[in-house]
Design a protein around this motif. Sequence first.
Motif, PDB file in Angstrom:
ATOM      1  N   ALA A  81       0.832  -1.206   0.000  1.00  0.00           N
ATOM      2  CA  ALA A  81       0.000   0.000   0.000  1.00  0.00           C
ATOM      3  C   ALA A  81       0.867   1.257   0.000  1.00  0.00           C
ATOM      4  O   ALA A  81       0.581   2.224  -0.724  1.00  0.00           O
ATOM      5  N   PHE A  82       1.937   1.250   0.789  1.00  0.00           N
ATOM      6  CA  PHE A  82       2.842   2.407   0.852  1.00  0.00           C
ATOM      7  C   PHE A  82       3.479   2.679  -0.516  1.00  0.00           C
ATOM      8  O   PHE A  82       3.551   3.827  -0.965  1.00  0.00           O
ATOM      9  N   VAL A  83       3.922   1.625  -1.183  1.00  0.00           N
ATOM     10  CA  VAL A  83       4.559   1.778  -2.497  1.00  0.00           C
ATOM     11  C   VAL A  83       3.545   2.263  -3.534  1.00  0.00           C
ATOM     12  O   VAL A  83       3.829   3.182  -4.322  1.00  0.00           O
ATOM     13  N   LEU A  84       2.359   1.668  -3.549  1.00  0.00           N
ATOM     14  CA  LEU A  84       1.336   2.060  -4.525  1.00  0.00           C
ATOM     15  C   LEU A  84       0.907   3.515  -4.339  1.00  0.00           C
ATOM     16  O   LEU A  84       0.783   4.268  -5.315  1.00  0.00           O
ATOM     17  N   ASN A  85       0.681   3.921  -3.095  1.00  0.00           N
ATOM     18  CA  ASN A  85       0.278   5.304  -2.834  1.00  0.00           C
ATOM     19  C   ASN A  85       1.366   6.282  -3.269  1.00  0.00           C
ATOM     20  O   ASN A  85       1.079   7.344  -3.828  1.00  0.00           O
ATOM     21  N   GLY A  86       2.617   5.918  -3.015  1.00  0.00           N
ATOM     22  CA  GLY A  86       3.719   6.786  -3.424  1.00  0.00           C
ATOM     23  C   GLY A  86       3.851   6.883  -4.938  1.00  0.00           C
ATOM     24  O   GLY A  86       4.098   7.959  -5.487  1.00  0.00           O
ATOM     25  N   LEU A  87       3.673   5.761  -5.637  1.00  0.00           N
ATOM     26  CA  LEU A  87       3.768   5.765  -7.100  1.00  0.00           C
ATOM     27  C   LEU A  87       2.669   6.624  -7.728  1.00  0.00           C
ATOM     28  O   LEU A  87       2.925   7.385  -8.676  1.00  0.00           O
TER      29      LEU A  87
END
Length: 250
Positions: A81-87
């Motif tokens: 979730a952290f990676v997707l939100n950042g992308l």
Amino acid sequence: MSTTDMSPTLDIVRSLYTHTQTLEEFANSVVFREGKKAVLIEQSDTNRFKSFVRGVFVCFDKELQQVPSFNQMCTLPELLAFVLNGLKRKRKRNILAHGYNFQGLAQEKRDADPFKFQGDVTQSAAYIHGSDMWKRVTLRLGTDLTRYLLESCSVFVAVPPSCVFQVCGAPIYDRVSMSTVSNRFFLQPGSKKKSGAQSSRSRGAGIYKRRRDVEKPTYRKTRNRKNESVMEGKRKRETDQNEEEETLTR
């Protein structure tokens, strides 16, 4: 799955990236900040997990700059979730974020908890989210290294017998020059056999044509003879008229 089956596909992938390694090779080259080497495969692991790790290919151009920590700071779903939100927030091109769109939330709520999904998890992200293999990989590699794989590397998973599919990283087709691809197709229709009725009609037409060709010269000869007779009669009448005129003149 044999290495021979994968070699043509891997040759293409290697031609597009500076470094291409299996996930096992990639992990063996890492030394954590704590001074411990990464150990991805253990003796007690099943053959299924070993095959999975050796069938994951990590591709990158620049080597890892920062030394990662071995610490496990969050679970795989939270990290994903952290990676997707950042992308999505940074608008980076990454296969992992395909199909992931922010829901109608205010900006304050989006930034409140970046470790929670703020959209539907689909495609590659859903595959990693529901995979026990990837959960074990995350436990063995730690949060920092797993994040580096998802954000900064292009990761491919083998699909027997000779294909791979990309789960994260910039789309591989961005690296391929479409100007060199030929879009010309050569289609050769197969020969069709004629049916019996069609063949019979064709043969009949051929015989009729040959008959006409044979009969045509005879018809022409007869017609020419008639024309010659008419011309001779005409010339004879003209001669008789001339003789009569000469007689009257005398």
